[in-house]
Design a protein around this motif. Structure first.
Motif, PDB file in Angstrom:
ATOM      1  N   LEU A   1       0.828  -1.209   0.000  1.00  0.00           N
ATOM      2  CA  LEU A   1       0.000   0.000   0.000  1.00  0.00           C
ATOM      3  C   LEU A   1       0.863   1.261   0.000  1.00  0.00           C
ATOM      4  CD1 LEU A   1      -2.666  -1.195   2.585  1.00  0.00           C
ATOM      5  CD2 LEU A   1      -3.096  -0.710   0.168  1.00  0.00           C
ATOM      6  N   ALA A   2       1.974   1.218   0.731  1.00  0.00           N
ATOM      7  CA  ALA A   2       2.853   2.387   0.805  1.00  0.00           C
ATOM      8  C   ALA A   2       3.493   2.708  -0.540  1.00  0.00           C
ATOM      9  CB  ALA A   2       3.942   2.152   1.851  1.00  0.00           C
ATOM     10  N   GLY A   3       3.556   1.725  -1.428  1.00  0.00           N
ATOM     11  CA  GLY A   3       4.151   1.940  -2.743  1.00  0.00           C
ATOM     12  C   GLY A   3       3.235   2.651  -3.722  1.00  0.00           C
ATOM     13  N   ILE A   4       2.015   2.975  -3.298  1.00  0.00           N
ATOM     14  CA  ILE A   4       1.048   3.660  -4.168  1.00  0.00           C
ATOM     15  C   ILE A   4       0.904   5.102  -3.680  1.00  0.00           C
ATOM     16  CG2 ILE A   4      -1.332   3.697  -5.003  1.00  0.00           C
ATOM     17  CD1 ILE A   4      -1.433   0.693  -4.503  1.00  0.00           C
ATOM     18  N   ALA A   5       1.279   6.051  -4.521  1.00  0.00           N
ATOM     19  CA  ALA A   5       1.279   7.463  -4.121  1.00  0.00           C
ATOM     20  C   ALA A   5      -0.118   8.072  -4.134  1.00  0.00           C
ATOM     21  CB  ALA A   5       2.209   8.258  -5.039  1.00  0.00           C
ATOM     22  N   ASP A   6      -0.957   7.656  -5.068  1.00  0.00           N
ATOM     23  CA  ASP A   6      -2.292   8.238  -5.204  1.00  0.00           C
ATOM     24  C   ASP A   6      -3.207   7.704  -4.104  1.00  0.00           C
ATOM     25  OD1 ASP A   6      -5.189   8.169  -6.177  1.00  0.00           O
ATOM     26  OD2 ASP A   6      -4.262   9.428  -7.710  1.00  0.00           O
ATOM     27  N   PRO A   7      -3.755   8.576  -3.240  1.00  0.00           N
ATOM     28  CA  PRO A   7      -4.594   8.131  -2.124  1.00  0.00           C
ATOM     29  C   PRO A   7      -5.823   7.337  -2.561  1.00  0.00           C
ATOM     30  CG  PRO A   7      -3.942  10.419  -1.831  1.00  0.00           C
ATOM     31  CD  PRO A   7      -3.548  10.038  -3.218  1.00  0.00           C
ATOM     32  N   GLU A   8      -6.436   7.745  -3.660  1.00  0.00           N
ATOM     33  CA  GLU A   8      -7.630   7.033  -4.130  1.00  0.00           C
ATOM     34  C   GLU A   8      -7.284   5.626  -4.583  1.00  0.00           C
ATOM     35  OE1 GLU A   8     -11.242   7.399  -7.451  1.00  0.00           O
ATOM     36  OE2 GLU A   8      -9.788   9.028  -7.207  1.00  0.00           O
ATOM     37  N   LYS A   9      -6.206   5.496  -5.337  1.00  0.00           N
ATOM     38  CA  LYS A   9      -5.793   4.168  -5.793  1.00  0.00           C
ATOM     39  C   LYS A   9      -5.364   3.299  -4.617  1.00  0.00           C
ATOM     40  CE  LYS A   9      -4.340   5.589 -10.438  1.00  0.00           C
ATOM     41  NZ  LYS A   9      -3.200   5.714 -11.392  1.00  0.00           N
ATOM     42  N   GLN A  10      -4.747   3.925  -3.622  1.00  0.00           N
ATOM     43  CA  GLN A  10      -4.337   3.184  -2.426  1.00  0.00           C
ATOM     44  C   GLN A  10      -5.560   2.629  -1.695  1.00  0.00           C
ATOM     45  OE1 GLN A  10      -2.761   5.153   1.287  1.00  0.00           O
ATOM     46  NE2 GLN A  10      -0.822   4.315   0.501  1.00  0.00           N
ATOM     47  N   GLN A  11      -6.597   3.452  -1.550  1.00  0.00           N
ATOM     48  CA  GLN A  11      -7.816   2.996  -0.879  1.00  0.00           C
ATOM     49  C   GLN A  11      -8.548   1.951  -1.711  1.00  0.00           C
ATOM     50  OE1 GLN A  11     -10.325   6.137   0.557  1.00  0.00           O
ATOM     51  NE2 GLN A  11      -8.659   7.125   1.683  1.00  0.00           N
ATOM     52  N   ASN A  12      -8.503   2.079  -3.018  1.00  0.00           N
ATOM     53  CA  ASN A  12      -9.130   1.078  -3.878  1.00  0.00           C
ATOM     54  C   ASN A  12      -8.457  -0.277  -3.711  1.00  0.00           C
ATOM     55  OD1 ASN A  12     -10.921   2.946  -4.863  1.00  0.00           O
ATOM     56  ND2 ASN A  12      -9.903   3.220  -6.840  1.00  0.00           N
ATOM     57  N   LEU A  13      -7.130  -0.268  -3.621  1.00  0.00           N
ATOM     58  CA  LEU A  13      -6.409  -1.523  -3.408  1.00  0.00           C
ATOM     59  C   LEU A  13      -6.746  -2.104  -2.048  1.00  0.00           C
ATOM     60  CD1 LEU A  13      -4.382  -3.706  -4.124  1.00  0.00           C
ATOM     61  CD2 LEU A  13      -2.547  -2.194  -3.310  1.00  0.00           C
ATOM     62  N   LEU A  14      -6.805  -1.258  -1.024  1.00  0.00           N
ATOM     63  CA  LEU A  14      -7.160  -1.748   0.308  1.00  0.00           C
ATOM     64  C   LEU A  14      -8.566  -2.337   0.296  1.00  0.00           C
ATOM     65  CD1 LEU A  14      -6.613  -2.146   3.291  1.00  0.00           C
ATOM     66  CD2 LEU A  14      -7.310   0.231   3.691  1.00  0.00           C
ATOM     67  N   CYS A  15      -9.472  -1.723  -0.435  1.00  0.00           N
ATOM     68  CA  CYS A  15     -10.826  -2.257  -0.578  1.00  0.00           C
ATOM     69  C   CYS A  15     -10.791  -3.661  -1.166  1.00  0.00           C
ATOM     70  CB  CYS A  15     -11.648  -1.325  -1.466  1.00  0.00           C
ATOM     71  SG  CYS A  15     -13.316  -1.906  -1.821  1.00  0.00           S
ATOM     72  N   GLU A  16     -10.011  -3.858  -2.222  1.00  0.00           N
ATOM     73  CA  GLU A  16      -9.902  -5.169  -2.859  1.00  0.00           C
ATOM     74  C   GLU A  16      -9.266  -6.191  -1.911  1.00  0.00           C
ATOM     75  OE1 GLU A  16      -7.693  -4.544  -6.414  1.00  0.00           O
ATOM     76  OE2 GLU A  16      -9.306  -3.434  -7.432  1.00  0.00           O
ATOM     77  N   LEU A  17      -8.218  -5.780  -1.222  1.00  0.00           N
ATOM     78  CA  LEU A  17      -7.539  -6.683  -0.293  1.00  0.00           C
ATOM     79  C   LEU A  17      -8.467  -7.096   0.851  1.00  0.00           C
ATOM     80  CD1 LEU A  17      -4.070  -4.885  -0.092  1.00  0.00           C
ATOM     81  CD2 LEU A  17      -4.546  -7.083  -1.208  1.00  0.00           C
ATOM     82  N   SER A  18      -9.290  -6.152   1.308  1.00  0.00           N
ATOM     83  CA  SER A  18     -10.231  -6.460   2.374  1.00  0.00           C
ATOM     84  C   SER A  18     -11.284  -7.451   1.903  1.00  0.00           C
ATOM     85  CB  SER A  18     -10.904  -5.173   2.872  1.00  0.00           C
ATOM     86  OG  SER A  18     -11.853  -5.470   3.882  1.00  0.00           O
ATOM     87  N   ILE A  19     -11.795  -7.278   0.688  1.00  0.00           N
ATOM     88  CA  ILE A  19     -12.775  -8.220   0.148  1.00  0.00           C
ATOM     89  C   ILE A  19     -12.194  -9.625   0.099  1.00  0.00           C
ATOM     90  CG2 ILE A  19     -14.070  -8.861  -1.932  1.00  0.00           C
ATOM     91  CD1 ILE A  19     -14.219  -5.790  -2.515  1.00  0.00           C
ATOM     92  N   LYS A  20     -10.965  -9.735  -0.377  1.00  0.00           N
ATOM     93  CA  LYS A  20     -10.312 -11.048  -0.445  1.00  0.00           C
ATOM     94  C   LYS A  20     -10.164 -11.659   0.949  1.00  0.00           C
ATOM     95  CE  LYS A  20      -7.770  -9.947  -4.681  1.00  0.00           C
ATOM     96  NZ  LYS A  20      -6.430  -9.715  -5.295  1.00  0.00           N
ATOM     97  N   ALA A  21      -9.853 -10.825   1.930  1.00  0.00           N
ATOM     98  CA  ALA A  21      -9.721 -11.309   3.303  1.00  0.00           C
ATOM     99  C   ALA A  21     -11.061 -11.795   3.847  1.00  0.00           C
ATOM    100  CB  ALA A  21      -9.151 -10.212   4.201  1.00  0.00           C
ATOM    101  N   GLN A  22     -12.149 -11.123   3.474  1.00  0.00           N
ATOM    102  CA  GLN A  22     -13.473 -11.533   3.944  1.00  0.00           C
ATOM    103  C   GLN A  22     -13.897 -12.853   3.306  1.00  0.00           C
ATOM    104  OE1 GLN A  22     -14.050  -9.606   6.503  1.00  0.00           O
ATOM    105  NE2 GLN A  22     -12.358  -8.411   5.609  1.00  0.00           N
ATOM    106  N   VAL A  23     -13.535 -13.056   2.049  1.00  0.00           N
ATOM    107  CA  VAL A  23     -13.815 -14.338   1.388  1.00  0.00           C
ATOM    108  C   VAL A  23     -13.098 -15.471   2.122  1.00  0.00           C
ATOM    109  CG1 VAL A  23     -13.391 -15.702  -0.699  1.00  0.00           C
ATOM    110  CG2 VAL A  23     -14.285 -13.375  -0.886  1.00  0.00           C
ATOM    111  N   GLU A  24     -11.832 -15.249   2.451  1.00  0.00           N
ATOM    112  CA  GLU A  24     -11.090 -16.279   3.173  1.00  0.00           C
ATOM    113  C   GLU A  24     -11.693 -16.515   4.554  1.00  0.00           C
ATOM    114  OE1 GLU A  24      -6.626 -17.349   4.844  1.00  0.00           O
ATOM    115  OE2 GLU A  24      -7.027 -15.380   3.979  1.00  0.00           O
ATOM    116  N   SER A  25     -12.034 -15.428   5.256  1.00  0.00           N
ATOM    117  CA  SER A  25     -12.616 -15.568   6.580  1.00  0.00           C
ATOM    118  C   SER A  25     -13.927 -16.339   6.527  1.00  0.00           C
ATOM    119  CB  SER A  25     -12.845 -14.173   7.186  1.00  0.00           C
ATOM    120  OG  SER A  25     -13.337 -14.260   8.501  1.00  0.00           O
ATOM    121  N   LEU A  26     -14.742 -16.030   5.534  1.00  0.00           N
ATOM    122  CA  LEU A  26     -16.019 -16.723   5.366  1.00  0.00           C
ATOM    123  C   LEU A  26     -15.807 -18.213   5.106  1.00  0.00           C
ATOM    124  CD1 LEU A  26     -19.060 -16.033   5.253  1.00  0.00           C
ATOM    125  CD2 LEU A  26     -18.797 -15.790   2.767  1.00  0.00           C
TER     126      LEU A  26
END
Length: 219
Positions: free
Chosen positions: A132-157
């Protein structure tokens, strides 16, 4: 005004009956959805509307930032009913870009009780801090975090006893991780799904390899 909502409801119901006189009779007779949708509470992401499905075709659970807390009895009750009674075939965990919950989880401010709810998002951010730190654009950084969180929820489920039991008994049931774009109205498959009928590595294989004692913990 609240009266406007009732007026809109009357016009909507009358319109439906004109289009199809048996619409409500048919709808009230049976609920047999093939899909369970676990999505965000955001009012801009209505499951039926963005997928083009009719009421009765998708069973919906929503919470802030579409999180899978494995101690959340609300979510677990919905999940068990969907799997065991409705016998859905697909579970879709769908987040969305521009999610206020994702933003609030990592903005460094205090938001009250919601901070406790959003802890799994911060845990995901910590695990992927370098990426995440390697992405300078805040919006793109949050979009990636959104995707990573979704993947984590799939695994948790996939690690819940409800799904482990269903797969063990041979149920045809798959989990999918999707993200929705508020700016273009499009859904995207994050290719992190698993389970029988999905064609990807089985979730039953993932859960079988889970470390002892992890089942009861939140990500």
């Amino acid at each position: 005004m609240l009266s406007d909502l009732f007026d809109h409801n009357v016009r909507w119901a009358d319109g439906k009956r004109r289009e199809d006189p048996d619409y409500f009779k048919r709808l009230s007779a049976l609920q047999s959805p093939e899909y369970l949708w676990i999505g965000c509470s955001d009012s801009r992401v209505p499951a039926n509307v963005i997928t083009g499905l009719e009421p009765g075709e998708v069973f919906v659970h929503r919470n802030v930032a579409n999180l899978v807390h494995r101690g959340d009895l609300n979510l677990l009750s919905v999940l068990e009913f969907a799997v065991e009674t409705l016998e859905v075939k697909h579970i879709i965990v769908c987040g969305h870009y521009g999610c206020g919950g994702i933003r609030a989880a990592v903005d460094g401010d205090r938001h009250g009780i919601i901070d406790h709810w959003l802890q799994p998002v911060r845990d995901v951010a910590d695990r992927h801090a370098g990426e995440l730190a390697g992405i300078a654009d805040p919006e793109k950084q949050q979009n990636l975090l959104c995707e990573l969180s979704i993947k984590a929820q799939v695994e948790s489920l996939s690690r819940t006893p409800i799904l482990r039991s269903a797969w063990k008994r041979g149920k045809s049931l798959a989990i999918h991780g999707w993200v929705y774009g508020l700016k273009d109205g499009l859904l995207r498959d994050l290719d992190c799904g698993c389970g029988k009928s999905h064609g990807a590595p089985g979730c039953e294989e993932i859960t079988a390899a889970a470390p002892a004692g992890r089942e009861g913990q939140d990500d």
